[in-house]
Design a protein around this motif. Structure first.
Motif, PDB file in Angstrom:
ATOM      1  N   CYS A  84      -6.330   5.322   8.065  1.00  0.00           N
ATOM      2  CA  CYS A  84      -6.235   6.697   7.560  1.00  0.00           C
ATOM      3  C   CYS A  84      -6.266   7.714   8.696  1.00  0.00           C
ATOM      4  O   CYS A  84      -5.560   8.728   8.664  1.00  0.00           O
ATOM      5  N   VAL A  85      -7.077   7.469   9.725  1.00  0.00           N
ATOM      6  CA  VAL A  85      -7.120   8.369  10.878  1.00  0.00           C
ATOM      7  C   VAL A  85      -5.763   8.385  11.580  1.00  0.00           C
ATOM      8  O   VAL A  85      -5.233   9.437  11.944  1.00  0.00           O
ATOM      9  N   SER A  86      -5.185   7.223  11.765  1.00  0.00           N
ATOM     10  CA  SER A  86      -3.888   7.138  12.430  1.00  0.00           C
ATOM     11  C   SER A  86      -2.785   7.769  11.582  1.00  0.00           C
ATOM     12  O   SER A  86      -1.891   8.436  12.100  1.00  0.00           O
ATOM     13  N   LEU A  87      -2.847   7.563  10.282  1.00  0.00           N
ATOM     14  CA  LEU A  87      -1.827   8.132   9.400  1.00  0.00           C
ATOM     15  C   LEU A  87      -1.904   9.649   9.343  1.00  0.00           C
ATOM     16  O   LEU A  87      -0.901  10.330   9.069  1.00  0.00           O
ATOM     17  N   GLY A  88      -3.078  10.181   9.612  1.00  0.00           N
ATOM     18  CA  GLY A  88      -3.232  11.635   9.610  1.00  0.00           C
ATOM     19  C   GLY A  88      -2.438  12.305  10.697  1.00  0.00           C
ATOM     20  O   GLY A  88      -2.104  13.489  10.615  1.00  0.00           O
TER      21      GLY A  88
ATOM     22  N   CYS B 103      -3.465   6.153   2.000  1.00  0.00           N
ATOM     23  CA  CYS B 103      -4.907   6.399   2.163  1.00  0.00           C
ATOM     24  C   CYS B 103      -5.625   6.363   0.821  1.00  0.00           C
ATOM     25  O   CYS B 103      -6.740   5.836   0.704  1.00  0.00           O
ATOM     26  N   LYS B 104      -4.981   6.913  -0.223  1.00  0.00           N
ATOM     27  CA  LYS B 104      -5.577   6.892  -1.561  1.00  0.00           C
ATOM     28  C   LYS B 104      -5.736   5.454  -2.053  1.00  0.00           C
ATOM     29  O   LYS B 104      -6.781   5.070  -2.598  1.00  0.00           O
ATOM     30  N   ASN B 105      -4.699   4.635  -1.847  1.00  0.00           N
ATOM     31  CA  ASN B 105      -4.759   3.243  -2.289  1.00  0.00           C
ATOM     32  C   ASN B 105      -5.787   2.437  -1.502  1.00  0.00           C
ATOM     33  O   ASN B 105      -6.477   1.573  -2.058  1.00  0.00           O
ATOM     34  N   LEU B 106      -5.893   2.701  -0.206  1.00  0.00           N
ATOM     35  CA  LEU B 106      -6.899   2.011   0.599  1.00  0.00           C
ATOM     36  C   LEU B 106      -8.313   2.364   0.135  1.00  0.00           C
ATOM     37  O   LEU B 106      -9.183   1.499   0.050  1.00  0.00           O
ATOM     38  N   ARG B 107      -8.542   3.648  -0.144  1.00  0.00           N
ATOM     39  CA  ARG B 107      -9.879   4.055  -0.629  1.00  0.00           C
ATOM     40  C   ARG B 107     -10.160   3.443  -1.999  1.00  0.00           C
ATOM     41  O   ARG B 107     -11.302   3.041  -2.289  1.00  0.00           O
ATOM     42  N   SER B 108      -9.119   3.370  -2.839  1.00  0.00           N
ATOM     43  CA  SER B 108      -9.289   2.767  -4.167  1.00  0.00           C
ATOM     44  C   SER B 108      -9.649   1.293  -4.046  1.00  0.00           C
ATOM     45  O   SER B 108     -10.540   0.796  -4.751  1.00  0.00           O
ATOM     46  N   LEU B 109      -8.952   0.589  -3.147  1.00  0.00           N
ATOM     47  CA  LEU B 109      -9.246  -0.821  -2.931  1.00  0.00           C
ATOM     48  C   LEU B 109     -10.662  -1.008  -2.402  1.00  0.00           C
ATOM     49  O   LEU B 109     -11.386  -1.924  -2.836  1.00  0.00           O
TER      50      LEU B 109
ATOM     51  N   LYS C  86       3.789   9.819   1.756  1.00  0.00           N
ATOM     52  CA  LYS C  86       3.517   8.386   1.763  1.00  0.00           C
ATOM     53  C   LYS C  86       2.163   8.090   2.401  1.00  0.00           C
ATOM     54  O   LYS C  86       1.437   7.203   1.955  1.00  0.00           O
ATOM     55  N   ALA C  87       1.845   8.832   3.456  1.00  0.00           N
ATOM     56  CA  ALA C  87       0.560   8.626   4.131  1.00  0.00           C
ATOM     57  C   ALA C  87      -0.597   8.915   3.189  1.00  0.00           C
ATOM     58  O   ALA C  87      -1.605   8.197   3.164  1.00  0.00           O
ATOM     59  N   VAL C  88      -0.436   9.968   2.381  1.00  0.00           N
ATOM     60  CA  VAL C  88      -1.481  10.315   1.410  1.00  0.00           C
ATOM     61  C   VAL C  88      -1.635   9.191   0.379  1.00  0.00           C
ATOM     62  O   VAL C  88      -2.756   8.802   0.012  1.00  0.00           O
TER      63      VAL C  88
ATOM     64  N   PHE D 217       0.796  -1.226   0.000  1.00  0.00           N
ATOM     65  CA  PHE D 217       0.000   0.000   0.000  1.00  0.00           C
ATOM     66  C   PHE D 217       0.827   1.275   0.000  1.00  0.00           C
ATOM     67  O   PHE D 217       0.321   2.342  -0.323  1.00  0.00           O
ATOM     68  N   SER D 218       2.109   1.187   0.344  1.00  0.00           N
ATOM     69  CA  SER D 218       2.917   2.401   0.381  1.00  0.00           C
ATOM     70  C   SER D 218       3.580   2.707  -0.960  1.00  0.00           C
ATOM     71  O   SER D 218       4.256   3.709  -1.107  1.00  0.00           O
ATOM     72  N   ASP D 219       3.371   1.821  -1.943  1.00  0.00           N
ATOM     73  CA  ASP D 219       3.978   2.017  -3.254  1.00  0.00           C
ATOM     74  C   ASP D 219       2.908   1.835  -4.327  1.00  0.00           C
ATOM     75  O   ASP D 219       2.261   0.796  -4.401  1.00  0.00           O
TER      76      ASP D 219
END
Length: 531
Positions: free
Chosen positions: A525-529, A491-497, A486-488, A368-370
């Motif tokens: 995503c909350v934690s990454l924020g 989160c983008k990849n998680l929402r896409s999935l 990287k956090a962004v 998810f980070s790449d």
């Protein structure tokens, strides 16, 4: 039905000597050769010049009608030494050829397919053969292990020629048979015996490598692989039928007492010796065997009418066996994820159940980070799977042409053809994505009555821990200043999935899995924020 066959077989010795010589003579002919001989004969009587130059007349009507019962009699009365096993395989080879060409000869078709008595005897022969094979130990030597393995594969193939090559039709006939439970127990047990034979041959390769030519050892192992794959493919194909799976789930020996799990365990434990000179074909075959047996297990676990896991958990011995199988699956996963395993062992020293969660967290953090890693998981990705096209005439001929102690093996090619499956690439990509979602959902799932409180969000914490560890590691190429970017991305990849997962309901995913993914993604995503 089987008892009647046994009774009749005990009285079928009259004319057995003539029948034996006829079987030995005719089994040498492949389907084209035997079909031509039948076309040229009159009144279904075959005139033939033997290898010794003798002219013989064979009453094919009599031979075909007596052959199944005759082989049952040989199976029941013999000492099951190598000579009798070779003869049984010769008879089975001839039967397979006769069934294969039956549609081209009306008289042959009438006897084999329309005569109910002969059809029943064919089924009884297969059942008896599998019963005998599944009860064999590992004490035999020479060519006997290979003969048993070939008998299992050829007898299963015979069912596809004498009943139907359509798996749904074959499954229906077998389920309707009054001795279906005997067949199921014997079939799974016989395939397990073949797998054990293969493991023994794989283990012997090191000794054979020094005492025989490496080519001989490799040919023997390759032959065993093909018998095992043909047999296991037969069971896998039947298990793809929903009603057949449900029939298996009602079999206490296979489910409650661990018959299926024993086969799975034996297959997953297959280990390839480094002494094989060119192991690529064997490595591929063993990988396919493990994939096929896991497919069978997955089919049973996903059945809705009866809970396979509940059946297994109802008996302590089976539950222990299930745990052992789970360890083998974990070991397989650790091998596949060896890079992450080394990293994990550097941090935790040993792998425990929590270590498995951490291992998954490490791998998913990489995904998810790449962006490129992530796209490779949810876009179209195709791996070629293939089904083995088993030829009993060639396979039986190879072992029959080899010397009893395998000092000399047949120089003939015994390679099977493989037909690629027609899975659509898009379908494969959806299945791959659905499995990723299910992994995350199961790792994030928390059941209050079963899980301990300290396990709540344990997987998520390890996921975030890995990210922070990488972002603070200068040697890994990250810096703390790049963390927000990287956090962004994550989160983008998680929402896409999550969006893609919602589109896979209900064909590939259920709503509960997607809800668990949603909860996990929101928490992440909350934690990454806050990074």
């Amino acid at each position: 039905m089987m008892r009647n066959s046994i009774t009749e077989a005990s009285h079928s010795s009259r004319g057995a000597i003539d029948l034996i010589s006829e079987v030995k003579e005719l089994q040498r002919f492949n389907s084209q050769e035997l079909s031509k001989l039948l076309k040229d004969c009159e009144n279904f009587s075959l005139f033939h010049i033997t290898a010794n130059g003798l002219s013989v007349q064979i009453d094919m009507d009599k031979l075909v009608r007596l052959l199944p019962l005759h082989l049952i009699a040989v199976l029941l009365s013999s000492q099951r030494d190598e000579a009798s096993l070779r003869y049984l395989l010769s008879g089975l080879r001839l039967l397979c050829t006769l069934c294969e060409i039956a549609s081209r000869h009306s008289k042959l078709e009438q006897i084999l397919f329309d005569d109910l008595k002969v059809s029943e005897q064919l089924l009884d022969l297969v059942f008896h053969l599998l019963l005998v094979c599944c009860k064999q130990g590992n004490s035999f030597s020479g060519g006997m292990p290979l003969l048993y393995s070939a008998l299992v594969a050829c007898s299963m193939y015979l069912l596809t020629t004498c009943i139907s090559s359509q798996w749904s039709e074959l499954a229906y006939v077998l389920q309707a048979h009054p001795k279906v439970d005997i067949f199921l127990d014997a079939a799974f047990g016989a395939v397990r015996m073949s797998i054990n034979i293969l493991q023994n041959k794989l283990s012997e390769v090191e000794n054979d490598f020094h005492s025989k030519s490496s080519l001989t050892a490799e040919r023997v192992v390759n032959f065993c692989c093909q018998q095992c794959e043909a047999s296991l493919q037969f069971l896998q194909s039947l298990c793809q039928n929903k009603s057949f799976r449900e029939r298996i789930l009602r079999n206490k020996e296979l489910c409650g007492k661990g018959g299926v799990l024993h086969l799975v365990q034996s297959t997953l434990k297959l280990n390839i010796s480094p002494f094989l000179k060119e192991p690529l074909a064997v490595v591929a075959a063993v990988s396919r065997l493990k994939a096929r047996v896991l497919s069978i297990l997955l089919h049973l676990c996903e059945a809705e009418s009866v809970s396979y896991l509940d059946e297994v958990a109802s008996i302590p011995e089976s539950l222990d066996l299930a745990k052992s199988v789970a360890v083998e699956v974990i070991t397989l996963l650790k091998t596949m994820l060896s890079r992450d395993l080394k990293l994990l062992e550097n941090h935790s020293g040993k792998i425990y159940p929590r270590g498995l969660l951490q291992l998954n967290a490490l791998r998913l953090a990489d995904i998810f980070s790449d962006d490129s890693n992530f796209r490779s998981y949810i876009t179209i990705y195709f791996e070629v799977d293939a089904s083995l096209e088993y030829d009993p005439f060639t396979m039986a001929g190879w072992i029959l042409d080899s010397s009893p102690m395998l000092d000399i093996v047949s120089s003939k090619t015994c390679e099977s053809n493989f037909n690629p499956t027609n899975n659509a690439q898009a379908s494969y990509a959806h299945q791959r994505t659905s499995l990723l979602v299910k992994v995350i959902a199961n790792l994030h799932c928390f059941v209050p009555n079963i899980c301990k409180e300290q396990e709540r969000n344990f997987f998520l914490h390890k996921f975030l821990e890995r990210l922070k560890m990488d972002w603070q590691d200068q040697q890994a190429g990250f810096s703390f200043s790049s963390a927000p970017q990287k956090a962004v991305t994550i989160c983008k990849n998680l929402r896409s999935l999550l969006g893609h997962a919602e589109s896979l309901i209900p064909t590939f995913l259920n709503e509960e899995d997607v809800q668990l993914l949603s909860g996990s993604a929101c928490c992440a995503c909350v934690s990454l924020g806050g990074i």
